[in-house]
Design a protein around this motif. Structure first.
Motif, PDB file in Angstrom:
ATOM      1  N   ALA A 154      33.742  44.892  36.849  1.00 33.66           N
ATOM      2  CA  ALA A 154      33.854  43.701  36.719  1.00 33.66           C
ATOM      3  C   ALA A 154      33.221  43.077  37.973  1.00 33.66           C
ATOM      4  CB  ALA A 154      35.373  43.011  36.853  1.00 33.66           C
TER       5      ALA A 154
ATOM      6  N   LYS B 104      38.623  44.505  29.328  1.00 38.65           N
ATOM      7  CA  LYS B 104      38.865  42.849  28.997  1.00 38.65           C
ATOM      8  C   LYS B 104      40.575  42.914  28.748  1.00 38.65           C
ATOM      9  CE  LYS B 104      34.540  40.948  28.042  1.00 38.65           C
ATOM     10  NZ  LYS B 104      33.533  40.406  27.120  1.00 38.65           N
TER      11      LYS B 104
ATOM     12  N   THR C 225      41.840  42.052  36.152  1.00 37.05           N
ATOM     13  CA  THR C 225      41.420  40.698  36.268  1.00 37.05           C
ATOM     14  C   THR C 225      40.731  40.866  37.727  1.00 37.05           C
ATOM     15  OG1 THR C 225      43.123  39.707  35.254  1.00 37.05           O
ATOM     16  CG2 THR C 225      42.217  38.434  36.996  1.00 37.05           C
TER      17      THR C 225
ATOM     18  N   TYR D  21      33.350  41.302  32.918  1.00 35.04           N
ATOM     19  CA  TYR D  21      33.983  42.573  32.706  1.00 35.04           C
ATOM     20  C   TYR D  21      33.338  43.417  31.677  1.00 35.04           C
ATOM     21  CZ  TYR D  21      37.847  40.075  34.551  1.00 35.04           C
ATOM     22  OH  TYR D  21      38.687  39.142  35.599  1.00 35.04           O
TER      23      TYR D  21
ATOM     24  N   THR E 290      33.148  35.223  35.797  1.00 32.95           N
ATOM     25  CA  THR E 290      33.371  36.758  35.669  1.00 32.95           C
ATOM     26  C   THR E 290      32.837  37.398  34.728  1.00 32.95           C
ATOM     27  OG1 THR E 290      35.198  36.048  34.499  1.00 32.95           O
ATOM     28  CG2 THR E 290      35.696  36.191  37.029  1.00 32.95           C
TER      29      THR E 290
END
Length: 114
Positions: free
Chosen positions: A48, A63, A67, A58, A56
């Motif tokens: 990420a 996903k 995070t 990823y 952001t």
């Protein structure tokens, strides 16, 4: 510029870990901060990234479980990893992009095992 990653360790499947990476030294405006990983026998891959504005990106397969977020005041990027699976076992590296250069951290080992 030095990047210090931490937070890796051994966790059971389904568990969580939070990685941190602090940038220090001649730090100016960090554009992109990110995490990559490299599993044994495999190439390093994107996990990420996050821009200075908070956008952001990823890897599709991650996903919803991972995070990324950052604290610009601390020059720190984090990776919250939930529902970890054995396939997530790898060395995790942080990277920053600043003034048209990339800088890599030393990596932190994440092992998912029962």
């Amino acid at each position: 510029v030095q990047l210090q990653a931490s937070g890796g360790g051994v966790v059971q499947p389904g568990g969580s870990l939070r990685l941190s990476c602090v940038a220090s030294g001649s730090i100016f405006s960090i554009n992109i901060m990110g995490w990559y990983r490299q599993a044994p026998g495999k190439q390093r891959e994107l996990v990420a990234t996050i821009t200075s504005g908070g956008s952001t990106n990823y890897a599709d397969s991650l996903k919803g479980r991972f995070t990324i977020f950052r604290d610009n005041s601390k020059n720190t990027v984090y990776l919250q990893m939930n529902s970890l699976q054995s396939e997530d076992t790898a060395v995790y590296y942080c990277k920053i992009s600043m003034l048209l250069r990339d800088y890599w951290g030393q990596g932190t080992q994440v092992t998912v095992s029962s």
